[in-house]
Motif scaffolding. Sequence first.
Motif, PDB file in Angstrom:
ATOM      1  N   ARG A   1      20.963  21.335  12.907  1.00  0.00           N
ATOM      2  CA  ARG A   1      22.008  20.631  12.168  1.00  0.00           C
ATOM      3  C   ARG A   1      21.695  20.755  10.685  1.00  0.00           C
ATOM      4  N   ILE A   2      22.767  20.811   9.872  1.00  0.00           N
ATOM      5  CA  ILE A   2      22.624  20.855   8.413  1.00  0.00           C
ATOM      6  C   ILE A   2      22.704  19.430   7.893  1.00  0.00           C
ATOM      7  N   ILE A   3      21.704  19.028   7.123  1.00  0.00           N
ATOM      8  CA  ILE A   3      21.623  17.663   6.596  1.00  0.00           C
ATOM      9  C   ILE A   3      21.832  17.694   5.085  1.00  0.00           C
ATOM     10  N   GLY A   4      22.690  16.809   4.588  1.00  0.00           N
ATOM     11  CA  GLY A   4      22.869  16.672   3.148  1.00  0.00           C
ATOM     12  C   GLY A   4      23.937  17.587   2.592  1.00  0.00           C
ATOM     13  N   ASP A   5      24.409  17.245   1.388  1.00  0.00           N
ATOM     14  CA  ASP A   5      25.457  18.008   0.720  1.00  0.00           C
ATOM     15  C   ASP A   5      24.973  18.646  -0.582  1.00  0.00           C
TER      16      ASP A   5
ATOM     17  N   PRO B   1      20.861  20.462   0.490  1.00  0.00           N
ATOM     18  CA  PRO B   1      20.848  20.418   1.956  1.00  0.00           C
ATOM     19  C   PRO B   1      19.551  20.948   2.569  1.00  0.00           C
ATOM     20  N   ALA B   2      19.339  20.587   3.821  1.00  0.00           N
ATOM     21  CA  ALA B   2      18.239  21.097   4.626  1.00  0.00           C
ATOM     22  C   ALA B   2      18.782  21.424   6.003  1.00  0.00           C
ATOM     23  N   VAL B   3      18.123  22.336   6.694  1.00  0.00           N
ATOM     24  CA  VAL B   3      18.458  22.612   8.080  1.00  0.00           C
ATOM     25  C   VAL B   3      17.337  22.052   8.944  1.00  0.00           C
ATOM     26  N   GLU B   4      17.708  21.196   9.897  1.00  0.00           N
ATOM     27  CA  GLU B   4      16.733  20.606  10.807  1.00  0.00           C
ATOM     28  C   GLU B   4      16.902  21.248  12.184  1.00  0.00           C
ATOM     29  N   VAL B   5      15.812  21.772  12.714  1.00  0.00           N
ATOM     30  CA  VAL B   5      15.823  22.490  13.984  1.00  0.00           C
ATOM     31  C   VAL B   5      15.111  21.659  15.044  1.00  0.00           C
ATOM     32  N   MET B   6      15.714  21.554  16.233  1.00  0.00           N
ATOM     33  CA  MET B   6      15.061  20.914  17.366  1.00  0.00           C
ATOM     34  C   MET B   6      14.816  21.965  18.443  1.00  0.00           C
ATOM     35  N   PHE B   7      13.546  22.125  18.829  1.00  0.00           N
ATOM     36  CA  PHE B   7      13.179  23.108  19.834  1.00  0.00           C
ATOM     37  C   PHE B   7      13.456  22.563  21.231  1.00  0.00           C
ATOM     38  N   ASP B   8      14.014  23.410  22.098  1.00  0.00           N
ATOM     39  CA  ASP B   8      14.330  23.007  23.465  1.00  0.00           C
ATOM     40  C   ASP B   8      13.144  23.165  24.403  1.00  0.00           C
ATOM     41  N   VAL B   9      12.380  24.239  24.221  1.00  0.00           N
ATOM     42  CA  VAL B   9      11.281  24.531  25.147  1.00  0.00           C
ATOM     43  C   VAL B   9      10.034  24.926  24.355  1.00  0.00           C
ATOM     44  N   PRO B  10       8.855  24.712  24.912  1.00  0.00           N
ATOM     45  CA  PRO B  10       7.625  25.157  24.260  1.00  0.00           C
ATOM     46  C   PRO B  10       7.636  26.676  24.060  1.00  0.00           C
TER      47      PRO B  10
ATOM     48  N   GLY C   1      11.694  19.120  22.297  1.00  0.00           N
ATOM     49  CA  GLY C   1      12.135  18.012  21.456  1.00  0.00           C
ATOM     50  C   GLY C   1      11.464  17.937  20.107  1.00  0.00           C
ATOM     51  N   ALA C   2      10.483  18.820  19.832  1.00  0.00           N
ATOM     52  CA  ALA C   2       9.845  18.832  18.515  1.00  0.00           C
ATOM     53  C   ALA C   2      10.853  19.293  17.469  1.00  0.00           C
ATOM     54  N   THR C   3      10.768  18.726  16.263  1.00  0.00           N
ATOM     55  CA  THR C   3      11.731  19.046  15.208  1.00  0.00           C
ATOM     56  C   THR C   3      11.025  19.494  13.936  1.00  0.00           C
ATOM     57  N   ILE C   4      11.720  20.333  13.171  1.00  0.00           N
ATOM     58  CA  ILE C   4      11.207  20.807  11.896  1.00  0.00           C
ATOM     59  C   ILE C   4      12.388  21.047  10.969  1.00  0.00           C
ATOM     60  N   ALA C   5      12.185  20.851   9.662  1.00  0.00           N
ATOM     61  CA  ALA C   5      13.262  21.013   8.697  1.00  0.00           C
ATOM     62  C   ALA C   5      12.823  21.913   7.551  1.00  0.00           C
ATOM     63  N   PHE C   6      13.779  22.692   7.059  1.00  0.00           N
ATOM     64  CA  PHE C   6      13.570  23.580   5.917  1.00  0.00           C
ATOM     65  C   PHE C   6      14.633  23.243   4.878  1.00  0.00           C
TER      66      PHE C   6
END
Length: 228
Positions: free
Chosen positions: A4-8, A11-20, A72-77
């Motif tokens: 998902r893209i956060i902010g206007d 902005p940052a892109v936050e990624v949620m991993f589905d699987v290890p 379910g781990a998340t990371i943002a750039f």
Amino acid sequence: MKYRIIGDTMPAVEVMFDVPGECMYTQSGGMAWMSDGIEMATNTRGGFMKGLGRMFAGESLFMATYRAQRPGATIAFASTVAGRILPLDVTATGGMICQKGAFLCAEDGVQLKIALSKKFSSGLFGGEGFILQDISGKGMVFLEIDGDMVDRYLEPGEVLKVDTGNVVAFDRSVRYEIETVKGLGNIFFGGEGLFLTKLTGPGRVVLQTQNIAEFAGRIAQFIPTSGN
């Protein structure tokens, strides 16, 4: 993975991993925040020569890879200047040619390598460097847009002339050249520099409304020097 893209404004892109095992990579220092359950590894990604090529294309010698250890781990750039983040599905589009500094982050299956412009003069005099970035492979890549994004599609033979710093990316079908500004008065007093980027269709062209190099130059005029 999901994103998902956060902010206007910044902005940052936050990624949620589905699987290890899923992972994202970015240039050194590109990560903004992350949860537990992510392992980081830093290397030249493809060897020293590929890393050196990325340096010429405006990125860092070393790339940081972030690999999920649990679902379910998340990371943002985060973007480095005010603007937008452009998600690009490389699997569907086949990738694009980008100007230096456009790359933000990508999935592991995306390849980032240098691309020389077809005409030497295009890079030698273009203002943004002889070496461009070629994005290919499979997966998602996220590009950083300075200011607002303008998305154009050029018909076959259609020409668009752009200040070089306002070009973000274009399809491989688009021809990229540098054109000299005509007229001595325009060159010295027009305020647009000596050269323009000439893009010829067919294909998609992504532009940005802000030229960060020009913006930085204007700010520099107001910075006091030691002699003042």
